[in-house]
Design an enzyme around this catalytic site. Structure first.
Site, PDB file in Angstrom:
ATOM      1  CE1 TYR A 150      -3.850   2.330   0.588  1.00 48.65           C
ATOM      2  CE2 TYR A 150      -2.467   3.290   2.298  1.00 48.65           C
ATOM      3  CZ  TYR A 150      -3.580   3.350   1.487  1.00 48.65           C
ATOM      4  OH  TYR A 150      -4.427   4.431   1.574  1.00 48.65           O
TER       5      TYR A 150
ATOM      6  CE  LYS B 226      -3.750   5.028  -1.963  1.00 45.85           C
ATOM      7  NZ  LYS B 226      -4.751   5.611  -2.871  1.00 45.85           N
TER       8      LYS B 226
END
Length: 252
Positions: free
Chosen positions: A156, A160
């Site tokens: 994640y 991002k």
């Protein structure tokens, strides 16, 4: 930050079936935009469309799987085929899962990267030619995880961080052309991603607490307000920016 009117403009919002994407679509429709809502969850899109219609707004539903690049291009093509223009692309859809890195499956990793990073790239790729004609804008939703390493979220965080830097790279590429490309990086919000999430039973809670935020969660509606602002003509001075909304998590 007060958004300007979006009357006469067309916006495409991903992840619009729930959470931040839904709140953003509703707000943009309330500002007068014709909103194309994209998500894999057709029932959730129908619910968002009904909410917009009840307020007198204008929304179109496009249910598709954005993990497939051709579906990203098709979503933009559907907008252009129907409305002939696109003024704002809001890449809101996201995915996260807490997992010990050695135990993350290839499928889980692939879905995380596909939804959080690859889909925004392919949507931008398809949308930019049309956004240039409309003096339009792109708003990418990244995360504080792009700036602060967070335990059990390696994929994640990587996705991002990649989306944040992609935003800046695109802003540089189109520095001398009529398009604005920005991002907003929220901290934790009470969305479906959070409420439906499970964690490994043996995680170290002290590591989770390090990025939980001393001031609590960010309000979804407040982040949607910033997305709408960046998508609207009111944000003319913003290009290549990433606005952190994390209640101080990345302050120190």
């Amino acid at each position: 930050m007060t958004p300007a009117s979006m009357a006469g403009k067309v916006a495409l919002v991903t992840g619009a079936a729930s959470g931040l994407g839904q709140a953003s679509a509703i707000l943009l429709a309330g500002l007068g935009a014709r909103v194309w809502m994209v998500d894999i969850n057709a029932d959730g899109l129908a619910d968002t469309a009904a909410r917009i219609a009840s307020d007198g707004g204008d929304a179109q539903v496009h249910a598709t799987d954005l993990t497939e690049p051709e579906n990203c291009a098709a979503a933009v093509a559907a907008v252009i085929a129907t409305d002939g223009r696109l003024d704002a692309l809001c890449n809101v859809a996201g995915r996260m899962s807490f997992v010990h890195t050695p135990q993350m499956s290839a499928r889980d990793y692939g879905l995380t990267m596909a939804i959080n990073l690859h889909a925004p790239f392919h949507l931008c790729q398809a949308a930019i030619p049309h956004l240039l004609k409309a003096d339009g804008t792109i708003v990418n939703v990244t995360s504080t995880a792009a700036f602060v390493g967070q335990a059990y979220l390696a994929a994640y965080c990587a996705s991002k961080a990649g989306l944040t830097h992609m935003t800046k790279a695109l802003a540089m590429e189109y520095m001398h052309q009529p398009i604005r490309i920005n991002a907003v990086a929220p901290g934790g919000m009470m969305t479906g991603i959070v409420t439906g999430m499970t964690m490994p039973p043996d995680i170290d809670r002290t590591l989770i607490d390090r990025f939980s935020g001393l001031r609590g969660l960010v309000e979804v509606e407040e982040v949607a307000q910033v997305i709408a602002y960046l998508a609207s003509p009111a944000a003319r001075g913003f290009h290549g920016a990433c606005i952190n909304m994390d209640r101080g998590i990345t302050a120190g």
